[in-house]
Design an enzyme around this catalytic site. Structure first.
Site, mmCIF file in Angstrom:
data_model
loop_
_atom_site.group_PDB
_atom_site.id
_atom_site.type_symbol
_atom_site.label_atom_id
_atom_site.label_comp_id
_atom_site.label_asym_id
_atom_site.label_seq_id
_atom_site.Cartn_x
_atom_site.Cartn_y
_atom_site.Cartn_z
ATOM 1 N N ILE A 177 40.287 35.313 28.066
ATOM 2 C CA ILE A 177 40.660 36.701 27.836
ATOM 3 C C ILE A 177 40.885 37.305 29.218
ATOM 4 O O ILE A 177 40.064 37.136 30.119
ATOM 5 C CB ILE A 177 39.570 37.454 27.044
ATOM 6 C CG1 ILE A 177 39.949 38.923 26.823
ATOM 7 C CG2 ILE A 177 38.217 37.347 27.706
ATOM 8 C CD1 ILE A 177 38.977 39.657 25.901
ATOM 9 N N SER A 178 42.015 37.943 29.412
ATOM 10 C CA SER A 178 42.405 38.378 30.754
ATOM 11 C C SER A 178 41.495 39.467 31.308
ATOM 12 O O SER A 178 40.840 40.209 30.569
ATOM 13 C CB SER A 178 43.854 38.893 30.743
ATOM 14 O OG SER A 178 44.757 37.858 30.475
ATOM 15 N N GLN A 179 41.485 39.569 32.610
ATOM 16 C CA GLN A 179 40.788 40.626 33.344
ATOM 17 C C GLN A 179 41.193 41.994 32.793
ATOM 18 O O GLN A 179 42.377 42.247 32.565
ATOM 19 C CB GLN A 179 41.161 40.506 34.817
ATOM 20 C CG GLN A 179 40.656 41.592 35.722
ATOM 21 C CD GLN A 179 41.251 41.475 37.113
ATOM 22 O OE1 GLN A 179 42.082 40.603 37.374
ATOM 23 N NE2 GLN A 179 40.834 42.347 38.008
#
Length: 239
Positions: A66-68
């Site tokens: 899950i992206s930053q």
């Protein structure tokens, strides 16, 4: 300070640090409000919930992340979403990005190549009542032509080049946000705009690190009809 408040503060700090690259001092208030409303800890595995609100990527299994939060907020802002927009996402993953978009647009169509993640995303979105998101298991390189054209397309994995199928599915006046670069090497977040005359303009925003887009995106460009990215901004210089 709550974990959510700290995450939002860190997003704002990152915006300040990169304002000379992204060309603005703050993100769209609608985008920031959506980031506050989506419970990020509901989109990560139970063993990673303690890290859900940290300003960094979190593993979700199957070699994906899950992206930053800052990157999610920035990519959403670059898409410039409007309430009546129809948006395509390539790379559903945990469906956190799709959930954020769902609060900002009319409809989100999202494609995930890993069937197990696609099924988890469907169940999660249903459980959390994000009713305007539809998930499809498949190769995102080909987009989702049945619902095209899209007002915006967002790609959450790095492609070695810009897939022509996605560009064709973007409506005139639309935007695409996509990381471009080779797997685990230099990558740039690109803003791609198609004007009303279907002319394409691209701008490199900043360097990023994404997991690679898989499937047919790895076909050699010479074997496919593709559009290559010119990694310059509009005045011809790198940011």
């Amino acid at each position: 300070m709550t974990r959510l408040s700290r995450m939002m503060r860190e997003i704002e700090e990152e915006v300040t640090l990169t304002r000379h690259l992204i060309g603005k001092d703050t993100l769209n208030p609608r985008v920031l409000d959506a980031m506050r409303k989506v419970p990020r800890d509901r989109f990560v595995p139970s063993e990673s919930k303690a890290y859900a609100y940290e300003n960094g990527p979190v593993p979700i299994g199957y070699g994906q992340t899950i992206s930053q939060p800052y990157i999610v907020a920035l990519m959403t802002d670059l898409l410039d979403p409007e309430p009546d927009d129809i948006v395509l996402e390539i790379g559903t993953g945990s469906c956190y990005q799709a959930a954020v978009l769902s609060l900002l647009v009319k409809r989100v169509y999202t494609v995930e190549i890993i069937a197990e993640l696609a099924e988890q995303a469907r169940e999660r979105l249903m459980r959390l009542c994000y009713a305007n998101v539809e998930v499809r298991a498949g190769d995102g390189y080909h987009g989702w032509p049945e619902h095209a054209p899209y007002d915006g397309i967002i790609v959450t994995a790095a492609a070695p080049y810009l897939p022509k199928a996605l560009l064709d599915q973007l409506r005139p006046g639309g935007r695409m946000v996509i990381p471009i670069g080779l797997p685990y090497r230099h990558q740039e977040l690109m803003l791609v705009e198609k004007d009303e005359q279907r002319q394409i303009e691209t701008r490199s925003i900043l360097d990023v690190a994404f997991v690679p887009l898989t499937g047919d995106s790895m076909i050699e460009p010479e074997r496919e009809s593709v559009t290559r990215i010119d990694r310059t901004n509009t005045d011809g210089e790198r940011p």
